[in-house]
Design a protein around this motif. Structure first.
Motif, PDB file in Angstrom:
ATOM      1  N   SER A 326       4.405  36.831 -83.984  1.00 47.62           N
ATOM      2  CA  SER A 326       5.159  35.653 -84.448  1.00 47.62           C
ATOM      3  C   SER A 326       5.963  36.050 -85.686  1.00 47.62           C
ATOM      4  O   SER A 326       5.407  36.226 -86.763  1.00 47.62           O
ATOM      5  CB  SER A 326       4.204  34.499 -84.768  1.00 47.62           C
ATOM      6  N   HIS A 327       7.262  36.196 -85.505  1.00 47.30           N
ATOM      7  CA  HIS A 327       8.157  36.565 -86.606  1.00 47.30           C
ATOM      8  C   HIS A 327       8.846  35.307 -87.127  1.00 47.30           C
ATOM      9  O   HIS A 327       9.987  35.016 -86.773  1.00 47.30           O
ATOM     10  CB  HIS A 327       9.195  37.589 -86.125  1.00 47.30           C
ATOM     11  N   TRP A 328       8.137  34.554 -87.974  1.00 45.04           N
ATOM     12  CA  TRP A 328       8.706  33.322 -88.510  1.00 45.04           C
ATOM     13  C   TRP A 328       9.886  33.653 -89.430  1.00 45.04           C
ATOM     14  O   TRP A 328       9.829  34.596 -90.216  1.00 45.04           O
ATOM     15  CB  TRP A 328       7.660  32.520 -89.274  1.00 45.04           C
ATOM     16  N   SER A 329      10.949  32.863 -89.309  1.00 41.63           N
ATOM     17  CA  SER A 329      12.140  33.082 -90.138  1.00 41.63           C
ATOM     18  C   SER A 329      12.985  31.823 -90.171  1.00 41.63           C
ATOM     19  O   SER A 329      13.089  31.101 -89.172  1.00 41.63           O
ATOM     20  CB  SER A 329      12.981  34.231 -89.569  1.00 41.63           C
ATOM     21  N   GLY A 330      13.617  31.583 -91.318  1.00 46.43           N
ATOM     22  CA  GLY A 330      14.591  30.508 -91.423  1.00 46.43           C
ATOM     23  C   GLY A 330      15.912  30.929 -90.798  1.00 46.43           C
ATOM     24  O   GLY A 330      16.047  32.023 -90.252  1.00 46.43           O
ATOM     25  N   GLN A 331      16.911  30.054 -90.914  1.00 50.32           N
ATOM     26  CA  GLN A 331      18.188  30.292 -90.236  1.00 50.32           C
ATOM     27  C   GLN A 331      19.193  31.115 -91.048  1.00 50.32           C
ATOM     28  O   GLN A 331      20.342  31.217 -90.650  1.00 50.32           O
ATOM     29  CB  GLN A 331      18.824  28.957 -89.837  1.00 50.32           C
TER      30      GLN A 331
END
Length: 359
Positions: A326-331
């Motif tokens: 899971s590579h969580w990232s904002g935009q």
């Protein structure tokens, strides 16, 4: 301009909060460096045992004399059927085979009562360790918990994804509310409407929240630099909460593949998914998300799905296989840099001070 009601309340130099990213990203070094550099460092304690939380608090106190905070997940009741779990495992088992994992039909599933007991013990640690700031995600704690923390003179920060949620946070006694726009990376903090309908962009969300609450509002979602900080001020926020910008810092505990994924991705490559945890979250598209996309509305709710995918995520990370992590990232990944926390904060403040508003 960079000091206001929020900085006074939190006793920090700059109106910047490091987002409390759970799962090992918020190392003691990261939290302490943010705090020592003038912002507010936060422990992402959602998945921690009370003992682990106390241990990290002790470590951070040795690294900084300044205030830092703790973030906790508010436990929510959930229901799950055996058929839902069987169906989810049908989707997940082919992935386990690819990772050479044994099929595990005896996974110990989460229990609300246990989660609630853990949460209460975490609250006790916060009070006993005299942590000055405590924030909450996934809901608002009970009146009893809020009363205990208020008695301990703890500053309370809530999370909202809509105006309605922000109003409920203020009514409950939160001192500050973080307004999380749809651009934000990681899990959505929504708790009233649990669907994707709470995906409101930050530019729309902040002024509407500011107009409906009297407590300081913190902007969160896609903010990476001084421009984002100043834009948030213009919209009426008292400060910002930044996650992705700190995640790629040297002091962050994120897996190297996670950092590299953010540093090498574009703004159109993130997606909101519930495939990993059962709760909507924004991350970088990969093989797991694409394979699970057609099934995700059939998956169990958080934290059950999160437990079911744990072996996949851990094994994938251990194998340096980014396909199933899971590579969580904002935009705003194009704005991310691999640098020290100190340099990040210096650059944000320098850029903010240099901005001239042409009105």
């Amino acid at each position: 301009m960079l000091t206001n009601k929020m900085t006074e309340l939190l006793k920090i130099e700059y109106p910047i909060i490091q987002a409390p990213m759970a799962g090992g990203i918020t190392t003691s070094k990261l939290v302490a460096e943010v705090t020592n550099s003038g912002g507010l460092g936060m422990i992402g304690a959602g998945y921690m045992t009370p003992g682990q939380l106390r241990e990290q608090i002790t470590e951070i106190k040795e690294l900084t004399p300044k205030p830092f905070g703790v973030n906790l997940f508010v436990p929510n009741e959930f229901t799950v059927t055996e058929s839902e779990i069987e169906l989810a495992n049908q989707f997940l088992n082919p992935i386990r085979q690819q990772l050479k994992l044994h099929q595990n039909d005896n996974i110990e599933l989460p229990d609300f009562n246990n989660d609630f007991e853990k949460f209460i013990e975490q609250i006790k640690v916060v009070i006993e360790e005299k942590i000055p700031i405590c924030s909450f995600t996934f809901g608002i704690p009970s009146r009893e918990v809020i009363y205990e923390l208020k008695q301990a003179k703890t500053i309370l920060i809530g999370t909202a994804t809509t105006v309605e949620e922000a109003i409920e946070n203020e009514k409950a006694g939160m001192d500050i509310v973080v307004a999380q726009g749809s651009e934000a990376g990681g899990h959505r903090g929504n708790f009233i409407n649990r669907s994707q309908e709470s995906l409101i962009g930050l530019m729309s969300l902040i002024p509407q929240v500011v107009d409906h609450v009297s407590i300081p509002v913190v902007a969160a979602g896609g903010i990476m630099d001084g421009r984002g900080l100043m834009a948030s001020f213009c919209l009426g926020a008292n400060g910002v909460q930044m996650g992705t910008a700190f995640l790629t810092c040297i002091e962050s505990g994120a897996h190297q593949l996670h950092k590299e994924a953010i540093l090498n991705t574009n703004e159109d490559q993130t997606v909101v998914t519930r495939s990993f945890s059962g709760k909507w979250a924004r991350g970088i598209k990969n093989k797991f998300i694409l394979q699970m996309q057609k099934h995700e509305r059939l998956l169990p709710d958080f934290p059950v799905q999160n437990t079911l995918t744990q072996d996949i995520r851990k094994t994938s990370a251990a194998q340096d296989n980014q396909d199933f992590m899971s590579h969580w990232s904002g935009q705003s990944p194009r704005l991310a840099k691999n640098q020290t926390v100190e340099l990040l904060l210096k650059n944000i403040i320098k850029e903010a001070k240099n901005i001239k508003l042409n009105i």
